[in-house]
Design a protein around this motif. Structure first.
Motif, PDB file in Angstrom:
ATOM      1  N   GLU A  24       0.818  -1.206   0.000  1.00 61.52           N
ATOM      2  CA  GLU A  24       0.000   0.000   0.000  1.00 61.52           C
ATOM      3  C   GLU A  24       0.857   1.264   0.000  1.00 61.52           C
ATOM      4  OE1 GLU A  24      -2.734  -0.150   3.228  1.00 61.52           O
ATOM      5  OE2 GLU A  24      -4.141  -1.458   2.177  1.00 61.52           O
ATOM      6  N   ASN A  25       2.076   1.138   0.463  1.00 63.04           N
ATOM      7  CA  ASN A  25       3.026   2.251   0.434  1.00 63.04           C
ATOM      8  C   ASN A  25       3.844   2.151  -0.856  1.00 63.04           C
ATOM      9  OD1 ASN A  25       5.187   4.040   0.845  1.00 63.04           O
ATOM     10  ND2 ASN A  25       5.075   3.796   3.066  1.00 63.04           N
ATOM     11  N   ASP A 284      10.039   2.724   6.011  1.00 68.01           N
ATOM     12  CA  ASP A 284       8.702   3.261   6.255  1.00 68.01           C
ATOM     13  C   ASP A 284       7.636   2.225   5.933  1.00 68.01           C
ATOM     14  OD1 ASP A 284       9.716   5.665   7.093  1.00 68.01           O
ATOM     15  OD2 ASP A 284       9.514   6.646   5.137  1.00 68.01           O
ATOM     16  N   GLY A 285       7.847   1.484   4.841  1.00 72.71           N
ATOM     17  CA  GLY A 285       6.897   0.437   4.487  1.00 72.71           C
ATOM     18  C   GLY A 285       6.876  -0.691   5.509  1.00 72.71           C
ATOM     19  N   ASP A 288       4.813   0.471   8.418  1.00 69.73           N
ATOM     20  CA  ASP A 288       3.376   0.421   8.131  1.00 69.73           C
ATOM     21  C   ASP A 288       2.843  -1.007   8.168  1.00 69.73           C
ATOM     22  OD1 ASP A 288       3.572   3.127   7.792  1.00 69.73           O
ATOM     23  OD2 ASP A 288       3.558   3.044   5.585  1.00 69.73           O
TER      24      ASP A 288
END
Length: 297
Positions: A24-25, A284-285, A288
């Motif tokens: 989604e990222n 960052d992914g 998440d």
């Protein structure tokens, strides 16, 4: 009359669930592909490099990129001040950066996890001593402390990795301890303790697996930090030593040619920028996908 048995829908596997949230990222997916390319370049650098990274061509000093001689491009990214192929040095530099990241993260994470587990289960006086030592280490600027440690140990890539691992270790200690303190009061830990589980089993088998998500994210971010710090130490002459094709060392050797040979500074800088940016996006992914608080229902 036949009885119908209804079965609950199968829960998706952990890997499928992870990939669902990770993809989604979009930036994280792009970072993952760039990081995968970085790993492949590091592994196959001797095959991909057109020249020996330390070979000096004295008749080809500071040639610009795509220089043609006889209708053939011999040095695609140009040469440096002593006639070494920039492309070959960049490809081999990826091996050193990947090696630095793997070793630093492995050493810092292993030591930090063990110390953090001990601190989380230790008596209050020992926990206080451990955390105050970590606070003292964190009080120093990371690069300055790494410089001091390398100055004590001696300039080399190995000593630079040791110094960077020591500097990054307190982050893992604090993160692991915080996770342990939130997990140890839960019912499954109490049940394991009542069932007769020993202290080591509680620490490494019962509690640690439930603390790994934030540690994995920290490891990804520490990988990029290790590459940056190693390049900084190399630039200052305290890391990898010439003629090692390490990106920070390449920048240090090219300082005096910034105005008349832009490529000798640009390519190593761009390599560091792209690699660190890709790893940070991937981190960052991971955050998440692994942090349950960030998952959308």
């Amino acid at each position: 009359m036949t009885d119908t048995v209804t079965t609950a829908p199968a829960r998706p596997s952990w890997l499928k669930e992870f990939w669902y949230y990770f993809r989604e990222n979009r930036g994280a997916v792009i970072g993952l592909w760039i990081f995968a390319a970085f790993v492949l370049v590091a592994i196959f650098a001797p095959v991909l490099a057109p020249h020996d990274p330390t070979q000096q061509y004295r008749d080809a000093l500071l040639l610009p990129p795509f220089w043609q001689e006889g209708g053939r491009i011999e040095f695609a990214l140009g040469t440096d001040a002593v006639g070494r192929d920039m492309l070959s040095r960049l490809l081999h530099g990826a091996r050193y950066s990947f090696y630095v990241g793997i070793v630093v993260v492995a050493v810092a994470a292993t030591g930090g996890i063990v110390i953090g587990l001990i601190s989380g289960f230790a008596p209050k006086w020992l926990d206080t001593i451990i955390m105050r030592v970590m606070d003292i280490i964190l009080a120093f600027p990371s690069l300055l402390l790494a410089l001091v440690l390398v100055a004590i140990l001696g300039p080399s890539l190995t000593n630079a990795m040791i110094a960077i691992a020591i500097v990054l270790q307190p982050h893992y200690v604090r993160l692991t301890r915080a996770s342990v303190m939130s997990e140890r009061s839960k019912e499954y830990v109490t049940a394991a303790r009542v069932a007769g589980a020993g202290k080591l089993r509680l620490m490494f088998v019962t509690v640690l697996p439930n603390c790994l998500s934030p540690i994995i994210v920290q490891a990804a971010l520490s990988f990029s930090t290790a590459i940056l710090d190693a390049a900084a130490l190399g630039f200052l002459g305290m890391g990898a030593q010439p003629p090692t094709p390490e990106w920070g060392t390449m920048l240090a050797e090219a300082r005096e040619f910034i105005l008349r040979a832009w490529w000798v500074v640009t390519w190593p800088g761009v390599a560091i920028l792209i690699t660190v940016l890709a790893i940070n996006l991937m981190g960052d992914g991971l955050r998440d996908a692994l942090d349950p608080k960030l998952k959308r229902s």
